[in-house]
Design an enzyme around this catalytic site. Structure first.
Site, mmCIF file in Angstrom:
data_model
loop_
_atom_site.group_PDB
_atom_site.id
_atom_site.type_symbol
_atom_site.label_atom_id
_atom_site.label_comp_id
_atom_site.label_asym_id
_atom_site.label_seq_id
_atom_site.Cartn_x
_atom_site.Cartn_y
_atom_site.Cartn_z
ATOM 1 N N CYS A 1 -82.532 46.266 8.490
ATOM 2 C CA CYS A 1 -82.925 45.282 9.491
ATOM 3 C C CYS A 1 -84.369 45.566 9.893
ATOM 4 C CB CYS A 1 -82.010 45.380 10.713
ATOM 5 S SG CYS A 1 -82.490 44.301 12.074
ATOM 6 N N CYS B 1 -84.380 46.829 13.805
ATOM 7 C CA CYS B 1 -83.830 48.094 14.306
ATOM 8 C C CYS B 1 -83.572 49.136 13.222
ATOM 9 C CB CYS B 1 -82.539 47.838 15.076
ATOM 10 S SG CYS B 1 -81.163 47.302 14.033
ATOM 11 N N CYS C 1 -77.416 41.184 12.485
ATOM 12 C CA CYS C 1 -77.334 42.639 12.493
ATOM 13 C C CYS C 1 -76.345 43.066 13.570
ATOM 14 C CB CYS C 1 -78.716 43.232 12.764
ATOM 15 S SG CYS C 1 -78.711 45.030 12.937
ATOM 16 N N CYS D 1 -78.484 45.208 16.491
ATOM 17 C CA CYS D 1 -79.409 44.589 17.447
ATOM 18 C C CYS D 1 -79.154 43.096 17.654
ATOM 19 C CB CYS D 1 -80.854 44.820 17.032
ATOM 20 S SG CYS D 1 -81.380 43.877 15.576
ATOM 21 N N CYS E 1 -77.100 34.777 1.974
ATOM 22 C CA CYS E 1 -78.428 34.174 1.852
ATOM 23 C C CYS E 1 -79.251 34.647 3.053
ATOM 24 C CB CYS E 1 -78.267 32.659 1.838
ATOM 25 S SG CYS E 1 -79.785 31.773 1.524
#
Length: 161
Positions: free
Chosen positions: A76, A79, A124, A127, A148
């Site tokens: 991510c 984070c 995510c 976060c 995607c």
């Protein structure tokens, strides 16, 4: 005429009420990593903020990660949580990095109705940053899923081999 106006007011009442309930639920979601809007804007680029915090979508074929074939893990961008492994990446031809599976427990799911129909949204789990969507048109020989993902929401960490 009075019946038509009454019906209109009734429909308007229920549609507004439904939206308020949805927004209230969304605001209650909490994640292990939380920051103020100002803090996210300071940390992320304008494009990252648009995608990760405002559920935007980058233009197709605009991410260098779309054609990245190195071994490693996609984290991510907000984070640093590991989200997808390169061994599960495939070229979907859609213009966005695509994976047939996520790293279990690190990606959370919700429903996105912004286009007038329902899609499975991915974000995510650490976060809450918006990543993209998952579809059932991926490789049949593996999971059948196509995650995607907006490349700008990812940070690629090459393997140390």
């Amino acid at each position: 005429m009075k019946k038509a106006i009454s019906l209109f007011v009734l429909v308007l009442f229920f549609s507004c009420n439904g939206s308020a309930q949805k927004n209230e639920t969304k605001e209650k979601e909490t994640y292990p990593v939380t920051k103020t809007d100002k803090e996210w804007k300071e940390q992320l680029t304008e494009k990252q903020y648009y995608v990760l915090r405002k559920a935007g979508t980058e233009r197709p074929f605009s991410s260098p990660l779309n054609k990245n074939y190195e071994k490693g893990v996609y984290h991510c961008a907000a984070c640093d949580t590991p989200l997808f492994k390169s061994e599960h990446k495939f070229d979907s031809g859609t213009g966005w990095p695509s994976f047939d599976r996520e790293i279990k427990g690190n990606v959370a799911y919700g429903t996105d109705n912004n286009l007038g129909y329902s899609r499975d949204e991915e974000h995510c789990a650490t976060c809450g940053g918006h990543l993209g969507h998952v579809f059932n048109d991926g490789p049949k020989e593996t999971t059948g899923k196509r995650h995607c993902i907006n490349g700008v929401a990812l940070k690629f960490v090459p393997s140390e081999e």
